[in-house]
Scaffold this motif. Structure first.
Motif, PDB file in Angstrom:
ATOM      1  N   ILE A 226      20.722  36.909  48.195  1.00 30.01           N
ATOM      2  CA  ILE A 226      21.177  35.922  49.183  1.00 30.01           C
ATOM      3  C   ILE A 226      20.464  36.116  50.517  1.00 30.01           C
ATOM      4  CG2 ILE A 226      23.165  35.183  50.555  1.00 30.01           C
ATOM      5  CD1 ILE A 226      24.892  36.023  48.063  1.00 30.01           C
ATOM      6  N   ARG A 227      20.400  37.357  50.993  1.00 31.35           N
ATOM      7  CA  ARG A 227      19.865  37.650  52.324  1.00 31.35           C
ATOM      8  C   ARG A 227      18.341  37.749  52.358  1.00 31.35           C
ATOM      9  NH1 ARG A 227      23.079  39.577  56.278  1.00 31.35           N
ATOM     10  NH2 ARG A 227      21.583  41.116  57.079  1.00 31.35           N
ATOM     11  N   HIS A 228      17.761  38.214  51.266  1.00 29.77           N
ATOM     12  CA  HIS A 228      16.310  38.456  51.228  1.00 29.77           C
ATOM     13  C   HIS A 228      15.713  37.829  49.965  1.00 29.77           C
ATOM     14  CE1 HIS A 228      16.836  41.414  54.485  1.00 29.77           C
ATOM     15  NE2 HIS A 228      17.853  41.892  53.801  1.00 29.77           N
ATOM     16  N   PRO A 229      15.818  36.518  49.817  1.00 29.10           N
ATOM     17  CA  PRO A 229      15.402  35.897  48.552  1.00 29.10           C
ATOM     18  C   PRO A 229      13.945  36.135  48.184  1.00 29.10           C
ATOM     19  CG  PRO A 229      15.775  34.247  50.277  1.00 29.10           C
ATOM     20  CD  PRO A 229      16.325  35.535  50.785  1.00 29.10           C
ATOM     21  N   SER A 230      13.082  36.286  49.169  1.00 25.94           N
ATOM     22  CA  SER A 230      11.661  36.490  48.868  1.00 25.94           C
ATOM     23  C   SER A 230      11.370  37.889  48.330  1.00 25.94           C
ATOM     24  CB  SER A 230      10.809  36.243  50.116  1.00 25.94           C
ATOM     25  OG  SER A 230      11.071  37.220  51.105  1.00 25.94           O
ATOM     26  N   ARG A 231      12.343  38.803  48.452  1.00 23.42           N
ATOM     27  CA  ARG A 231      12.145  40.188  48.013  1.00 23.42           C
ATOM     28  C   ARG A 231      12.621  40.404  46.575  1.00 23.42           C
ATOM     29  NH1 ARG A 231      11.512  43.473  52.489  1.00 23.42           N
ATOM     30  NH2 ARG A 231      10.266  44.704  51.030  1.00 23.42           N
ATOM     31  N   VAL A 232      13.272  39.396  45.983  1.00 22.14           N
ATOM     32  CA  VAL A 232      13.909  39.561  44.676  1.00 22.14           C
ATOM     33  C   VAL A 232      13.169  38.730  43.631  1.00 22.14           C
ATOM     34  CG1 VAL A 232      16.051  39.282  43.369  1.00 22.14           C
ATOM     35  CG2 VAL A 232      16.138  39.986  45.767  1.00 22.14           C
ATOM     36  N   LEU A 233      12.606  39.415  42.618  1.00 22.25           N
ATOM     37  CA  LEU A 233      11.903  38.738  41.532  1.00 22.25           C
ATOM     38  C   LEU A 233      12.856  38.295  40.433  1.00 22.25           C
ATOM     39  CD1 LEU A 233       8.803  41.117  41.220  1.00 22.25           C
ATOM     40  CD2 LEU A 233       8.922  38.893  42.378  1.00 22.25           C
ATOM     41  N   SER A 234      13.861  39.092  40.176  1.00 23.55           N
ATOM     42  CA  SER A 234      14.926  38.729  39.230  1.00 23.55           C
ATOM     43  C   SER A 234      16.154  39.534  39.590  1.00 23.55           C
ATOM     44  CB  SER A 234      14.504  38.986  37.776  1.00 23.55           C
ATOM     45  OG  SER A 234      14.471  40.376  37.491  1.00 23.55           O
ATOM     46  N   LEU A 235      17.301  39.072  39.095  1.00 17.57           N
ATOM     47  CA  LEU A 235      18.578  39.700  39.428  1.00 17.57           C
ATOM     48  C   LEU A 235      19.351  39.985  38.151  1.00 17.57           C
ATOM     49  CD1 LEU A 235      20.998  40.435  41.288  1.00 17.57           C
ATOM     50  CD2 LEU A 235      21.535  37.990  41.378  1.00 17.57           C
ATOM     51  N   THR A 236      19.657  41.267  37.923  1.00 19.00           N
ATOM     52  CA  THR A 236      20.552  41.654  36.831  1.00 19.00           C
ATOM     53  C   THR A 236      21.798  42.280  37.439  1.00 19.00           C
ATOM     54  OG1 THR A 236      18.718  42.050  35.294  1.00 19.00           O
ATOM     55  CG2 THR A 236      20.843  43.061  34.769  1.00 19.00           C
ATOM     56  N   SER A 237      22.930  41.643  37.211  1.00 21.46           N
ATOM     57  CA  SER A 237      24.216  42.087  37.745  1.00 21.46           C
ATOM     58  C   SER A 237      25.052  42.611  36.587  1.00 21.46           C
ATOM     59  CB  SER A 237      24.921  40.915  38.445  1.00 21.46           C
ATOM     60  OG  SER A 237      26.160  41.302  38.990  1.00 21.46           O
ATOM     61  N   ILE A 238      25.372  43.907  36.615  1.00 21.33           N
ATOM     62  CA  ILE A 238      26.079  44.554  35.516  1.00 21.33           C
ATOM     63  C   ILE A 238      27.492  44.941  35.958  1.00 21.33           C
ATOM     64  CG2 ILE A 238      26.031  46.466  33.860  1.00 21.33           C
ATOM     65  CD1 ILE A 238      23.032  46.725  34.345  1.00 21.33           C
ATOM     66  N   MET A 239      28.480  44.593  35.164  1.00 22.38           N
ATOM     67  CA  MET A 239      29.899  44.917  35.393  1.00 22.38           C
ATOM     68  C   MET A 239      30.297  44.733  36.857  1.00 22.38           C
ATOM     69  SD  MET A 239      29.825  48.982  34.434  1.00 22.38           S
ATOM     70  CE  MET A 239      28.664  50.150  35.174  1.00 22.38           C
ATOM     71  N   SER A 240      29.880  43.573  37.413  1.00 27.00           N
ATOM     72  CA  SER A 240      30.116  43.313  38.824  1.00 27.00           C
ATOM     73  C   SER A 240      30.856  42.003  39.006  1.00 27.00           C
ATOM     74  CB  SER A 240      28.782  43.332  39.580  1.00 27.00           C
ATOM     75  OG  SER A 240      29.003  43.412  40.971  1.00 27.00           O
ATOM     76  N   THR A 241      30.885  41.507  40.246  1.00 29.75           N
ATOM     77  CA  THR A 241      31.726  40.369  40.597  1.00 29.75           C
ATOM     78  C   THR A 241      31.161  39.665  41.819  1.00 29.75           C
ATOM     79  OG1 THR A 241      33.975  39.723  41.256  1.00 29.75           O
ATOM     80  CG2 THR A 241      33.197  41.878  42.005  1.00 29.75           C
ATOM     81  N   PRO A 242      31.418  38.359  41.975  1.00 30.69           N
ATOM     82  CA  PRO A 242      30.990  37.685  43.199  1.00 30.69           C
ATOM     83  C   PRO A 242      31.958  37.883  44.360  1.00 30.69           C
ATOM     84  CG  PRO A 242      31.967  36.097  41.701  1.00 30.69           C
ATOM     85  CD  PRO A 242      31.953  37.423  40.980  1.00 30.69           C
ATOM     86  N   GLY A 243      33.094  38.527  44.108  1.00 27.56           N
ATOM     87  CA  GLY A 243      34.053  38.768  45.175  1.00 27.56           C
ATOM     88  C   GLY A 243      35.165  39.682  44.717  1.00 27.56           C
ATOM     89  N   ALA A 244      35.678  40.497  45.642  1.00 25.92           N
ATOM     90  CA  ALA A 244      36.661  41.517  45.285  1.00 25.92           C
ATOM     91  C   ALA A 244      37.941  40.920  44.725  1.00 25.92           C
ATOM     92  CB  ALA A 244      36.974  42.379  46.507  1.00 25.92           C
ATOM     93  N   ALA A 245      38.246  39.662  45.065  1.00 29.75           N
ATOM     94  CA  ALA A 245      39.513  39.074  44.644  1.00 29.75           C
ATOM     95  C   ALA A 245      39.393  38.225  43.380  1.00 29.75           C
ATOM     96  CB  ALA A 245      40.086  38.221  45.782  1.00 29.75           C
ATOM     97  N   VAL A 246      38.211  38.194  42.753  1.00 31.81           N
ATOM     98  CA  VAL A 246      37.991  37.304  41.615  1.00 31.81           C
ATOM     99  C   VAL A 246      38.829  37.706  40.405  1.00 31.81           C
ATOM    100  CG1 VAL A 246      36.274  36.555  39.921  1.00 31.81           C
ATOM    101  CG2 VAL A 246      35.708  36.557  42.359  1.00 31.81           C
ATOM    102  N   ALA A 247      38.835  38.995  40.074  1.00 36.47           N
ATOM    103  CA  ALA A 247      39.588  39.485  38.917  1.00 36.47           C
ATOM    104  C   ALA A 247      40.125  40.872  39.244  1.00 36.47           C
ATOM    105  CB  ALA A 247      38.690  39.531  37.671  1.00 36.47           C
ATOM    106  N   ALA A 248      41.433  41.016  39.215  1.00 34.80           N
ATOM    107  CA  ALA A 248      42.061  42.263  39.652  1.00 34.80           C
ATOM    108  C   ALA A 248      41.960  43.342  38.578  1.00 34.80           C
ATOM    109  CB  ALA A 248      43.526  42.015  39.995  1.00 34.80           C
ATOM    110  N   PRO A 249      41.766  44.600  38.987  1.00 35.56           N
ATOM    111  CA  PRO A 249      41.803  45.709  38.024  1.00 35.56           C
ATOM    112  C   PRO A 249      43.190  45.821  37.396  1.00 35.56           C
ATOM    113  CG  PRO A 249      40.959  46.418  40.178  1.00 35.56           C
ATOM    114  CD  PRO A 249      41.532  45.060  40.360  1.00 35.56           C
ATOM    115  N   THR A 250      43.248  46.454  36.231  1.00 36.41           N
ATOM    116  CA  THR A 250      44.549  46.762  35.649  1.00 36.41           C
ATOM    117  C   THR A 250      45.234  47.823  36.511  1.00 36.41           C
ATOM    118  OG1 THR A 250      43.713  48.553  34.263  1.00 36.41           O
ATOM    119  CG2 THR A 250      43.640  46.314  33.340  1.00 36.41           C
TER     120      THR A 250
END
Length: 281
Positions: free
Chosen positions: A119-143
């Motif tokens: 988001i902040r440095h788009p020219s620095r990122v060739l591809s994005l792999t997001s593993i076991m992550s989230t777009p926001g802390a409130a999206v899905a609560a832990p058990t």
């Protein structure tokens, strides 16, 4: 060999694998984790697929700069920094490495940092792999069980840290795979011997909680994106993986039955293959 470089006003510790002529790939670890939690064998598997791999310690972890003067954040107090700052740290490390751009692979909080970089440095990122992550802390609560181990009082000594690691991964690890007690104990001891700073982990957690939701800005990410998630993740439930993939245009989602909030060794070849499909030859 671990090297320390100046980046974004602090010092970042990193290690590299493979030839500098390989495709640059930055591995970003999660909350309280250190570069050693990207297993050397996993890094070498990526090298075999033509990558030049760098793993590093985020601020307040491992051998990178720790903001000890800030102490452990009190509930409701302003966070000493945000995920934006952690993403800028990674961009600063890339400057020190002489990398104009790189492929990003982030796990858990590292996935949040990788998303923020895109988001902040788009020219620095060739591809994005997001593993076991989230777009926001409130999206899905832990058990409740996962939240209990996440918020448990830190152990006071090395033996306690090792025992606590076993208890933690027994809850949030992968129920579809045998608990590798020997590896968990070894990694916990290695991390403890490099650096033990529970207050640093608390500052990282404060950064996550204060950084807001990335769903809307992720809609502007245009690089190839891959989302990997365990279907049995109790800490960041798989719904967060679905939300991440839905937020990034064209992102491909791959979920793994029996995988929790870790990277089971039997899945490494498949995970590396998925990343390599994204980064290309």
């Amino acid at each position: 060999m671990t090297t320390r470089v100046a980046a974004n006003g602090i010092e970042i510790a990193y290690e590299s694998f493979g030839s500098p002529t390989g495709r640059p790939l930055l591995l970003i670890m999660g909350l309280g984790a250190q570069l050693v939690h990207w297993d050397e064998e996993f890094c070498e598997l990526l090298v075999e697929q033509g990558h030049h791999v760098v793993r590093f310690d985020n601020r307040d972890a491992g051998l990178s700069t720790h903001l000890h003067d800030h102490g452990a954040p009190m509930m409701g107090a302003p966070a000493p920094y945000l995920l934006d700052d952690l993403a800028d740290d990674a961009a600063g490390l890339m400057d020190a490495l002489g990398w104009p751009a790189a492929h990003m692979v982030g796990a858990s909080m590292g996935g949040m940092i990788a998303q923020t970089l895109a988001i902040r440095h788009p020219s620095r990122v060739l591809s994005l792999t997001s593993i076991m992550s989230t777009p926001g802390a409130a999206v899905a609560a832990p058990t409740e069980a996962a939240m209990a181990v996440l918020m448990a009082e830190p152990a006071a000594d090395r033996a306690g840290v090792l025992a606590q690691a076993l208890r933690t991964w027994a809850v949030i690890g992968s129920p579809g795979y045998e608990l590798d007690r020997e590896r968990i104990t070894m990694m916990a001891g290695l991390a403890y011997d490099r650096c033990f700073d529970p207050a640093g982990t608390a500052r990282q957690l404060a950064a996550i909680m204060a950084s807001g939701d990335r769903t809307e800005p992720l809609a502007g990410v245009t690089v190839p994106a891959l989302v990997l998630h365990g279907e049995a993740d109790q800490l960041v439930p798989v719904a967060a993986g679905h939300a991440t993939a839905a937020a990034i245009p064209g992102a491909r989602l791959v979920t793994y039955p029996g995988m929790g909030h870790d990277l089971p060794r039997p899945l490494w070849p498949d995970i590396v293959a998925e990343i390599t499909k994204l980064t290309g030859p």
